[in-house]
Write an enzyme that holds these catalytic residues in place. Sequence first.
Site, PDB file in Angstrom:
ATOM      1  N   ASP A   1       0.836  -1.192   0.000  1.00  0.00           N
ATOM      2  CA  ASP A   1       0.000   0.000   0.000  1.00  0.00           C
ATOM      3  C   ASP A   1       0.886   1.263   0.000  1.00  0.00           C
ATOM      4  OD1 ASP A   1      -3.104   0.697   0.572  1.00  0.00           O
ATOM      5  OD2 ASP A   1      -1.850   2.051   1.756  1.00  0.00           O
TER       6      ASP A   1
ATOM      7  N   ASP B   1      -8.286  -8.448  -3.048  1.00  0.00           N
ATOM      8  CA  ASP B   1      -8.167  -7.039  -2.671  1.00  0.00           C
ATOM      9  C   ASP B   1      -8.973  -6.185  -3.641  1.00  0.00           C
ATOM     10  OD1 ASP B   1      -7.377  -4.572  -1.747  1.00  0.00           O
ATOM     11  OD2 ASP B   1      -5.243  -4.837  -2.203  1.00  0.00           O
TER      12      ASP B   1
ATOM     13  N   GLY C   1      -6.995 -10.822   1.287  1.00  0.00           N
ATOM     14  CA  GLY C   1      -7.358  -9.456   0.990  1.00  0.00           C
ATOM     15  C   GLY C   1      -6.178  -8.508   1.024  1.00  0.00           C
ATOM     16  N   HIS C   2      -6.467  -7.255   1.366  1.00  0.00           N
ATOM     17  CA  HIS C   2      -5.490  -6.171   1.301  1.00  0.00           C
ATOM     18  C   HIS C   2      -4.351  -6.367   2.296  1.00  0.00           C
ATOM     19  CE1 HIS C   2      -4.210  -2.142   0.249  1.00  0.00           C
ATOM     20  NE2 HIS C   2      -4.261  -1.751   1.507  1.00  0.00           N
ATOM     21  N   PHE C   3      -4.684  -6.724   3.527  1.00  0.00           N
ATOM     22  CA  PHE C   3      -3.672  -6.962   4.557  1.00  0.00           C
ATOM     23  C   PHE C   3      -3.427  -8.464   4.668  1.00  0.00           C
ATOM     24  CE2 PHE C   3      -5.092  -2.684   5.960  1.00  0.00           C
ATOM     25  CZ  PHE C   3      -3.854  -2.062   5.977  1.00  0.00           C
TER      26      PHE C   3
END
Length: 294
Positions: free
Chosen positions: A102, A237, A263-265
């Site tokens: 990110d 994500d 997902g994102h994390f």
Amino acid sequence: MRVHHRYATIEGRRLFYREAGPAGAPAVILLHGYPTSSFMFRDLIPRLADRYHVIAPDYLGFGQSDAPTVDEFDYSFDALARLTAGLLGHLGVDRYAIYVQDYGAPIGWRLALQPTAPVTAIISQNGNGYEAGFVPEFWAPIWAYGDDPNAQNEAALRPALSLDAIVWQYTHGVPDPSVVAPDTWTLDHALLQRPGNDAVQLRLFGDYHTNRELYPRLQEYLRDSQIPLLAVWGRNDEIFSAEGAEAFRDDLPNAEIHLLDGGHFLLESEGRTVAELINDFLGRALVTSGPDQP
């Protein structure tokens, strides 16, 4: 493996960082995302530190680092990267691999593009370097605010600072959300509540367009250097989609890409697998990257 929690003063600002592993080993710098901090690496650090000198800083305005207001500090990704580079210089670390996620990506790209070329290998975990990968529905209010930071565009973006939005970032796309510790979003949200920190985050949202403007230089660097790169991505994500991982092969045909069910994390649900992939990758990449590699 013992992890140290330390501070250093860079340009008059107190920055926090986590450090573990042998000081003489190859360095690996872990660069966190939004809205978190080096806390996201709490479990990864011990899994790398038996082989590597691991450093995970908190950017100014995040985590345990100082968080001056926008009236006290001119926040931008250039400034955060400059302070991060200053911290590494203060610690005597001049050659290192980077893990970017990110916000860590635009900071890591700026480190890699320094004239002295300090970066030896790249691990990107949902850290974009291409126009491919931006999920339009998520990014539309950020682009609108960057183009015109008026009250209406700010109001449309402020929900991104809410607890619900942070929980979504951690749990969306995770097959079993119960494996994600609620400490993550509780800590992140609490730190966002510091006086003036909302304005800090809005300033960085507005500055994000500078990261896209950096992509042509980044991609030229990747093509010219053929630096070893591992992209390990949560394929579910909906901030940076899997196309962002696959795009690295446009310039690095030998990029190693793994799309995991997360997902994102991704570290919150697949941390052990990610650590295994990183150790395997670095074990090969740092041997083949040349005689100057520490």
